[in-house]
Design an enzyme around this catalytic site. Structure first.
Site, PDB file in Angstrom:
ATOM      1  N   SER A 140      28.434  44.258  32.402  1.00 51.20           N
ATOM      2  CA  SER A 140      28.188  45.055  33.609  1.00 51.20           C
ATOM      3  C   SER A 140      28.959  46.367  33.508  1.00 51.20           C
ATOM      4  O   SER A 140      29.986  46.422  32.815  1.00 51.20           O
ATOM      5  CB  SER A 140      28.686  44.274  34.829  1.00 51.20           C
ATOM      6  OG  SER A 140      28.761  45.118  35.958  1.00 51.20           O
ATOM      7  N   TYR A 153      35.548  39.860  38.412  1.00 56.81           N
ATOM      8  CA  TYR A 153      34.266  40.134  37.742  1.00 56.81           C
ATOM      9  C   TYR A 153      34.456  41.176  36.633  1.00 56.81           C
ATOM     10  O   TYR A 153      33.919  41.026  35.523  1.00 56.81           O
ATOM     11  CB  TYR A 153      33.277  40.613  38.802  1.00 56.81           C
ATOM     12  CG  TYR A 153      31.847  40.801  38.350  1.00 56.81           C
ATOM     13  CD1 TYR A 153      30.986  39.706  38.202  1.00 56.81           C
ATOM     14  CD2 TYR A 153      31.330  42.068  38.111  1.00 56.81           C
ATOM     15  CE1 TYR A 153      29.661  39.882  37.823  1.00 56.81           C
ATOM     16  CE2 TYR A 153      30.020  42.254  37.732  1.00 56.81           C
ATOM     17  CZ  TYR A 153      29.177  41.158  37.586  1.00 56.81           C
ATOM     18  OH  TYR A 153      27.861  41.350  37.212  1.00 56.81           O
TER      19      TYR A 153
HETATM   20  P1  NAD Z   1      21.300  36.168  39.831  1.00 63.25           P
HETATM   21  O1  NAD Z   1      22.349  35.635  40.713  1.00 63.25           O
HETATM   22  O2  NAD Z   1      19.915  36.296  40.336  1.00 63.25           O
HETATM   23  O3  NAD Z   1      21.213  35.344  38.462  1.00 63.25           O
HETATM   24  C1  NAD Z   1      22.315  34.739  37.875  1.00 63.25           C
HETATM   25  C2  NAD Z   1      21.805  33.456  37.254  1.00 63.25           C
HETATM   26  O4  NAD Z   1      22.899  32.789  36.613  1.00 63.25           O
HETATM   27  C3  NAD Z   1      21.255  32.491  38.312  1.00 63.25           C
HETATM   28  O5  NAD Z   1      20.039  31.963  37.858  1.00 63.25           O
HETATM   29  C4  NAD Z   1      22.330  31.426  38.397  1.00 63.25           C
HETATM   30  O6  NAD Z   1      21.838  30.164  38.763  1.00 63.25           O
HETATM   31  C5  NAD Z   1      22.817  31.421  36.948  1.00 63.25           C
HETATM   32  N1  NAD Z   1      24.121  30.782  36.847  1.00 63.25           N
HETATM   33  C6  NAD Z   1      25.250  31.052  37.581  1.00 63.25           C
HETATM   34  N2  NAD Z   1      26.220  30.214  37.231  1.00 63.25           N
HETATM   35  C7  NAD Z   1      25.715  29.404  36.256  1.00 63.25           C
HETATM   36  C8  NAD Z   1      26.244  28.333  35.501  1.00 63.25           C
HETATM   37  N3  NAD Z   1      27.506  27.922  35.685  1.00 63.25           N
HETATM   38  N4  NAD Z   1      25.437  27.734  34.586  1.00 63.25           N
HETATM   39  C9  NAD Z   1      24.166  28.136  34.395  1.00 63.25           C
HETATM   40  N5  NAD Z   1      23.605  29.136  35.107  1.00 63.25           N
HETATM   41  C10 NAD Z   1      24.382  29.755  36.022  1.00 63.25           C
HETATM   42  O7  NAD Z   1      21.824  37.580  39.340  1.00 63.25           O
HETATM   43  P2  NAD Z   1      21.297  38.622  38.259  1.00 63.25           P
HETATM   44  O8  NAD Z   1      21.476  39.932  38.868  1.00 63.25           O
HETATM   45  O9  NAD Z   1      19.982  38.223  37.707  1.00 63.25           O
HETATM   46  O10 NAD Z   1      22.437  38.456  37.165  1.00 63.25           O
HETATM   47  C11 NAD Z   1      22.175  38.179  35.793  1.00 63.25           C
HETATM   48  C12 NAD Z   1      23.339  38.697  34.969  1.00 63.25           C
HETATM   49  O11 NAD Z   1      23.375  40.122  35.070  1.00 63.25           O
HETATM   50  C13 NAD Z   1      24.705  38.212  35.454  1.00 63.25           C
HETATM   51  O12 NAD Z   1      25.525  37.945  34.329  1.00 63.25           O
HETATM   52  C14 NAD Z   1      25.239  39.381  36.223  1.00 63.25           C
HETATM   53  O13 NAD Z   1      26.635  39.391  36.259  1.00 63.25           O
HETATM   54  C15 NAD Z   1      24.673  40.529  35.419  1.00 63.25           C
HETATM   55  N6  NAD Z   1      24.615  41.789  36.136  1.00 63.25           N
HETATM   56  C16 NAD Z   1      23.827  41.935  37.247  1.00 63.25           C
HETATM   57  C17 NAD Z   1      23.796  43.161  37.909  1.00 63.25           C
HETATM   58  C18 NAD Z   1      22.948  43.406  39.113  1.00 63.25           C
HETATM   59  O14 NAD Z   1      23.084  44.483  39.717  1.00 63.25           O
HETATM   60  N7  NAD Z   1      22.083  42.497  39.527  1.00 63.25           N
HETATM   61  C19 NAD Z   1      24.574  44.216  37.429  1.00 63.25           C
HETATM   62  C20 NAD Z   1      25.358  44.029  36.300  1.00 63.25           C
HETATM   63  C21 NAD Z   1      25.364  42.815  35.654  1.00 63.25           C
END
Ligand code: NAD
Length: 241
Positions: A140, A153
């Protein structure tokens, strides 16, 4: 068959990556933790589009569960190995450091950092034996620049960046690439509680990104054309960071 394992792929960025890699011709392995309905829906969408998908539930923070799930997968897929691993699962537990409790610190660190360790550790040997592989870690901009209210985070995502760089140097000679993708604000459930209207003002591109845009970058990094890119952190943040 070329198999791609995406952790946390039942929704959001992970699901978009699974859909994209299935379109690219991979048989995708959708990992999820607890939301089996969403995982089934992701699998059904991939199959409806003509792709191949299977489900592999485990908690990325639980090393024993991962070894059991992946060993069972290897038994039912004799002679096959996972050639693409996308470490995507992640959580946020935001709060100012002065108020942050130990649980919120540990939970965020273990999901991201331990999740990377356990899953990569198991999958890597198959890639090294095959002398080819792609590992993409979803970090991120928070891990690159640090964001207030996200000390846990930012620390977790920065750990992933260090791991990406170090591992890339260990395995490059075996034609395994390891890169990190650093999204800014992307429209998913993770950001649904944020004030998009206000935050958009801080993004040079003036908008949140889409999961499909992150998936397109991951797809490129997994392609043959990206063979010479390794150990990099590529931001996809509309100019932020
Ligand atoms: P989201 O919450 O929709 O998806 C995260 C997924 O990870 C979910 O399906 C959740 O069930 C799964 N997860 C969480 N803990 C888990 C575990 N212990 N075991 C297995 N699965 C688990 O969010 P997203 O935005 O799709 O995030 C995906 C990735 O992108 C994450 O790593 C997040 O940190 C990163 N990210 C997201 C953003 C954003 O703005 N959405 C920005 C930067 C980074």
């Amino acid at each position: 068959m070329n198999y791609a394992l995406i952790t946390g792929a039942s929704r959001g960025i992970g699901r978009a990556i699974a859909e994209r890699l299935a379109k690219d011709g991979y048989a995708v392995i959708i990992n999820y933790h607890s939301n089996s309905d969403a995982a089934q829906a992701a699998k059904a969408a991939i199959e409806a589009a003509g792709g191949q998908a299977e489900l592999l539930p485990f908690d990325v923070a639980d090393g024993k569960a991962i070894d059991a799930a992946l060993t069972a997968w290897e038994t039912t897929h004799e002679g096959e190995h996972i050639s693409v691993l996308v470490n995507n699962a992640g959580i946020r537990r935001d709060g100012l450091m002065v108020f942050m409790n130990e649980t919120d610190w540990n939970k965020v660190l273990s999901t991201t950092a331990d999740g990377f360790y356990f899953t990569t550790h198991h999958v890597l040997s198959g890639m090294l034996r095959a002398r080819s592989g792609r590992i993409v870690n979803i970090t991120s901009v928070s891990g690159v620049s640090g964001l207030p209210g996200q000390v846990n985070y930012s620390a977790a995502k920065a750990a992933l960046i260090g791991a990406t760089k170090a591992l890339s140097k260990e395995v490059a000679a075996r034609k395994v690439t390891v890169n990190a993708v650093a999204p800014g604000f992307i429209c998913t459930d993770m950001t649904s509680d944020l004030d998009e209207k206000e935050l958009k003002k801080t993004i040079p591109a003036g908008r949140f990104g889409k999961p499909e845009e992150v998936a397109a970058l991951v797809s490129f990094l997994c392609s043959e054309e990206a063979s010479y890119i390794t150990g990099q952190v590529i931001s996809i943040a509309g100019g932020m960071g």
